[in-house]
Design an enzyme around this catalytic site. Structure first.
Site, PDB file in Angstrom:
ATOM      1  N   GLU A  19      11.186   4.725  -2.366  1.00 32.80           N
ATOM      2  CA  GLU A  19       9.817   5.218  -2.469  1.00 32.80           C
ATOM      3  C   GLU A  19       9.640   6.556  -1.744  1.00 32.80           C
ATOM      4  O   GLU A  19       8.521   6.978  -1.483  1.00 32.80           O
ATOM      5  CB  GLU A  19       8.847   4.182  -1.876  1.00 32.80           C
ATOM      6  N   ASN A  39       5.319  -3.996  -3.689  1.00 34.20           N
ATOM      7  CA  ASN A  39       6.297  -4.660  -4.549  1.00 34.20           C
ATOM      8  C   ASN A  39       6.175  -6.180  -4.426  1.00 34.20           C
ATOM      9  O   ASN A  39       6.238  -6.911  -5.423  1.00 34.20           O
ATOM     10  CB  ASN A  39       7.708  -4.227  -4.171  1.00 34.20           C
ATOM     11  N   ASP A  93       7.542   0.028 -10.177  1.00 32.03           N
ATOM     12  CA  ASP A  93       8.096   1.175 -10.911  1.00 32.03           C
ATOM     13  C   ASP A  93       6.980   2.046 -11.490  1.00 32.03           C
ATOM     14  O   ASP A  93       7.073   3.283 -11.479  1.00 32.03           O
ATOM     15  CB  ASP A  93       8.993   0.674 -12.051  1.00 32.03           C
TER      16      ASP A  93
END
Length: 523
Positions: free
Chosen positions: A427, A391, A400
């Site tokens: 996650e 991320n 995403d």
């Protein structure tokens, strides 16, 4: 004043209450219409069967009369030929016998209306004697079917051949013939009696049938001998491929059948009968339209009346249903909204996988079922390795997308309908596997791990350079006194051990003798 969110006049319950009324109205109207149509059908079907039964009885009687007449006709000719053949075999047909034989032939023809003539041929097929005063000229009859038959067959029984044109005067005749032997049994010639085609034509005309009806006389091999209406081009054609000869005669020597004619295509009710004494079949048929002519008129009148009643009931029903149709639309919209809410409440919007709410509901169900059936229940927990780095490196949009791709890989490994893939949070994912032991759970975990690696999602923050997952597996047989949280914690403990042991691997937690044992499946 603002419109309140809840309006008693438009409450969901109101639409739901109108729906049974609409269904009841439709059901009632449909039942009334179906009952009217059903009663009409039963009445018309009973009337139709009655008319057909009467026609079948008449057809059976007609074919019985035809069979008797045909049998008598051929039997008389057979008896004449038998007496003459016996005489000729004893006396011969030398020059001294010719005059006497010719007079005898002529007298026999005069006594039987059906006979066209009587003829004697030598073993070469040449004319020897006829019932006519003068012998015909020509090449003889060695090419005729009946002559070849007797040359090749020693049987003394009468043979009925296909219809032919007489070489005496050109008339259509049906040949009935017998083999002539000498005193030693050797072939000496053929004795033939020709039965007039016109005799059967007149006989057929003595019966009353409709304009599209038909009657025929045929050999058992299907060769047409005589027919009403008479069509010269059809004489001698084969009916062997017709339904009567293909389907009905092999199973019954007589009966009735509604079939289409192979000659002219008209659908008729055929009565058929095979003669006992000779290889012949007779049939009489009335067209279906003629049999049911009066029934068609009655059916039309009754159908018009019932149609008017049904139309009236239908118009009333349409007006009534129109009044509650809006309620049905509202109910349908509410149902769609409810399904959408159910989907939102039980599935993750990003990945499409089940969420924790559905997961917890499924756990309760599977714990109870596993306890009743003593079947194993497995759980696989998985986590994306170094996802925070992913991320931070690629951004949340890419994160995403990564979650969605991992969810696809996970879902592709759940082959059974009972397997439940879940986004557990962030996650972290889970797979609930009913009826699966620890070996099966480990196999599924490895499939998921390889499926994620096969996605080849670039991850510079991972030692492998690609996105990988770590997985923990746990399996047990529910007893009915188990704790769901403990079940999840043990699978999570196996996941922790997989991550602690280097990530990108599957670990299994099993309880043996009260001691936790850890097993890992490396790449």
């Amino acid at each position: 004043m603002p419109i309140p969110i809840y309006d008693p006049l438009h409450a969901p319950g109101g639409a739901l209450k109108r729906l049974p009324l609409l269904k009841a109205a439709v059901l009632f109207i449909a039942t009334v219409c179906l009952c009217l149509c059903g009663l009409l059908y039963l009445q018309l079907e009973q009337s139709r069967r009655h008319d057909l039964e009467l026609a079948e009885a008449a057809s059976s009687n007609l074919t019985r009369a035809m069979a008797q007449q045909a049998e008598d006709t051929f039997m008389k000719a057979d008896l004449v030929l038998t007496s003459l053949a016996d005489w000729i075999q004893v006396e011969g047909f030398g020059p001294t016998q010719l005059a006497r034989l010719q007079k005898t032939f002529a007298r026999r023809v005069l006594t039987l209306d059906q006979l066209h003539g009587i003829f004697l041929f030598d073993k070469q097929g040449q004319w020897v004697i006829t019932s006519y005063s003068d012998l015909p000229r020509g090449l003889g009859v060695s090419d005729r079917e009946y002559f070849k038959f007797h040359q090749q067959n020693v049987s003394s029984l009468a043979h009925i051949g296909p219809a032919i044109r007489s070489r005496e005067n050109g008339d259509w005749i049906i040949p009935v013939s017998k083999r002539v032997n000498d005193k030693n049994g050797n072939f000496q010639g053929v004795l033939m009696a020709g039965i007039k085609m016109s005799y059967f034509d007149q006989f057929f005309k003595s019966f009353s049938i409709d304009g599209n009806g038909s009657m025929f006389l045929a050999l058992t091999d299907g060769t047409l001998l005589a027919r009403r209406p008479f069509v010269e081009s059809q004489i001698g054609t084969s009916l062997a491929q017709g339904t009567i000869f293909q389907k009905h005669l092999p199973s019954a020597r007589s009966g009735n059948a509604m079939i289409g004619s192979v000659v002219d295509g008209t659908v008729r009710l055929y009565g058929y009968r095979q003669l006992d004494a000779y290889p012949l079949v007779v049939s009489a048929a009335s067209s279906r339209d003629a049999i049911l002519k009066s029934w068609y008129a009655t059916a039309f009148q009754s159908s018009v009346i019932v149609a008017m009643v049904v139309l009236g009931v239908g118009l009333f029903g349409w007006v009534f249903i129109h009044q509650v149709r809006d309620g049905e639309r509202i109910e349908a919209d509410l149902r769609k909204a409810q399904e959408a809410l159910e989907l939102i409440a039980t599935h993750d919007s990003l990945t499409g996988l089940a969420n924790r709410r559905l997961f917890e509901r499924a756990l309760e169900i599977e714990f109870g079922r596993g306890a009743r059936q003593s079947s194993p229940l497995s759980l696989v927990m998985l986590d994306i390795d170094f996802f925070k780095r992913y991320n931070d490196t690629y951004g949340h949009v890419a994160g995403d997308h990564c979650l969605a791709e991992v969810a696809k890989a996970l879902k592709s490994c759940c082959h059974r309908k009972s397997d439940l893939a879940v986004r557990y949070g962030g996650e972290e994912f889970a797979v609930l596997l009913p009826d699966t032991d620890i070996h099966g759970a480990l196999a599924i975990a490895e499939q998921v791990r390889r499926a994620v690696m096969d996605k080849n999602i670039t991850h510079s923050g991972s030692p492998t350079g690609y996105v990988t997952v770590s997985l923990g597996c746990y399996s047990f047989v529910p007893t009915g006194r188990d704790d769901i949280e403990v079940f999840i914690q043990r699978a999570d403990a196996a996941l922790y051990q997989a991550k602690h042991s280097g990530r990108n691997r599957s670990a299994v937690l099993s309880l043996e003798g009260g001691v936790e044992a850890l097993m890992r499946s490396d790449r």
